[in-house]
Write a protein that holds these residues in place. Structure first.
Motif: not given
Length: 489
Positions: A196-225
């Protein structure tokens, strides 16, 4: 009658009786036909019936009964034979299936033994390190030269990293971690990219979740490269790559191509925080409901038996903190409810800066780069602190062994050390091998259970302390030279 009975056997008597009865019936039938009347049946007068006719009829019915009994008996035997044959075939199939299962389990055990072999582990980790470093380089190259292909690169990596993650987690009984929100967000991103690349709603939801909880989990869960570990590299990539993909689609690709390929992203000109929180909360509620049904309720007994989930891990990790004491002190089922509400509040909090990242490519790039650097710093901490401690423990053990050999009245032999139970050889043999440094286990994620040794074991030991110290220093120099030589290669 006397001719039939006298001097004949019973078989001959029965034959004569049947011939006599048949001749009598034939003569009666021919007399009725000669009269000119065509009768459909043969009628024999009762006064012409003899005792032999009656006996023959009785013998015929008895014979028919015997034939019926024989047919039923033979049918039963055939049916029993067929059932036995069917059972034999089924048992043979079950034995074949059991044999195949045993052969498969034996092959799997043999494969796991080879997979866990020290040389294989070392070679696998070297390849994993090279792969991880090459992956970082290729990702940067694609991001700068061909950003329109970066989402394909991300999808390909997920296709082979996730099966490895599923296999390794199931092997370690961590499979319930696969139901966490980070995997759900990655699935949402893949669904938006390819379905569904044409879904505006799905893009907005994914963007907020990816830049929100998902990205900040690197700090809270101490993900290591940690590049030599596929497991840790996968954990870092599933948290870092989705924001990079969305940054590339939003800022790096051409507008015409974005309008054709990702109409949902092209349609969203500006990001409204409340709308983003609303749709992100909608998908969070779906994930939380599914998680509660399939993990918390249906797998309740297995979780009590010892299987870990993210909730149980957080309860154990933060049990001594004020928040942990508060959550663990609540009666059931309120700890789960409290954990859900805390996680939801954390998600809402991390989404507040999303409009800043969406409207400024420099702020977005800075944020993504910062998350990547945090993962890299955690990996460097892992290499320096964890590996350094383990190497120091191994070196202290070796120093303690040298002190024991120097104070012993007998020459060293390849037997177990009385202090730590490890198999040792003479100090000269151990110091002479250039590859002995490679035998130190620096790749296990678990802490070494052996007690750390120190130089006190050498300095406090009676005997030739100076000579032992010189040998220890010479051994350390040779090990350092061996390490430097391997680095030069």
């Amino acid at each position: 009658m006397s001719e039939l009975s006298v001097g004949n056997s019973p078989e001959l008597l029965a034959t004569d009786l049947r011939r006599f009865s048949r001749s009598a019936s034939t003569s009666s039938a021919s007399s009725t036909v000669d009269g000119g009347a065509e009768t459909p049946s043969i009628e024999v007068p009762l006064d012409r019936l003899s005792v032999l006719d009656v006996l023959e009829n009785l013998a015929l019915s008895t014979r028919i009964n015997q034939i019926n009994y024989t047919v039923r008996r033979k049918g039963g035997e055939i049916k029993g034979l067929a059932l036995r044959q069917r059972d034999r075939v089924l048992r043979g199939r079950e034995e074949d299936i059991d044999r195949l299962k045993r052969r498969f389990l034996t092959s799997l055990s043999r494969f796991e033994a080879k997979w866990e072999d020290a040389q294989v582990v070392s070679q696998r980790e070297k390849l994993a390190f090279a792969f991880g470093l090459g992956n970082v380089f290729a990702s940067g190259l694609l991001l700068g030269a061909h950003p329109e292909w970066f989402h394909v690169w991300y999808s390909v990596q997920m296709c082979y990293l996730m099966p490895i993650r599923i296999y390794s987690y199931r092997k370690r009984s961590y499979q319930y971690f696969l139901a966490d929100l980070c995997y759900f967000v990655n699935i949402l991103l893949l669904v938006w990219l390819w379905i569904f690349p044409g879904s505006r709603m799905l893009f907005l939801s994914t963007y907020c979740l990816a830049y929100g909880t998902l990205a900040w989990a690197v700090i809270t869960w101490r993900n290591s490269l940690v590049l030599h570990s596929i497991d840790k590299t996968t954990s870092a990539f599933i948290h870092v790559l989705p924001p990079v993909v969305l940054h590339c689609i939003h800022f790096r690709i051409d507008d015409d191509y974005k309008g054709q390929r990702f109409a949902g992203a092209a349609e969203l000109k500006s990001l409204n925080l409340w709308e983003g929180m609303l749709w992100a909360s909608f998908w969070y509620a779906i994930w939380q409901t599914l998680y509660h049904i399939f993990i918390t309720v249906r797998r309740k007994e297995k979780i009590k038996a010892g299987y870990l989930t993210s909730f149980e891990w957080l309860r154990r990790s933060y049990k001594d903190t004020k928040l942990g004491l508060f959550v663990n002190g609540l009666p059931e089922p309120f700890p789960v409810l409290a954990f859900t509400m805390i996680q939801f509040g954390y998600q809402m909090l991390t989404m507040i800066p999303c409009p800043l990242w969406y409207h400024s490519k420099y702020l977005s790039a800075t944020f993504v780069f910062t998350i990547f650097m945090v993962a890299s710093y955690n990996g460097a901490t892992y290499y320096i602190d964890v590996f350094g401690r383990r190497f120091q423990k191994e070196l202290g053990k070796l120093q303690s062994d040298v002190a024991t050999w120097q104070n012993s009245s007998t020459p060293p032999s390849p037997v177990a050390s009385p202090q730590n139970g490890n198999s040792v050889t003479s100090v000269d043999q151990h110091a002479a091998g250039d590859d002995d440094v490679d035998t130190i286990d620096l790749t296990d994620d678990k802490e070494n259970d052996r007690p750390p040794s120190s130089l006190k074991a050498t300095t406090n030991a009676p005997g030739d302390n100076e000579k032992a110290a010189m040998k220890i220093e010479r051994l350390m120099n040779k090990e350092q030279d061996a390490v430097d030589a391997k680095k030069d290669r």
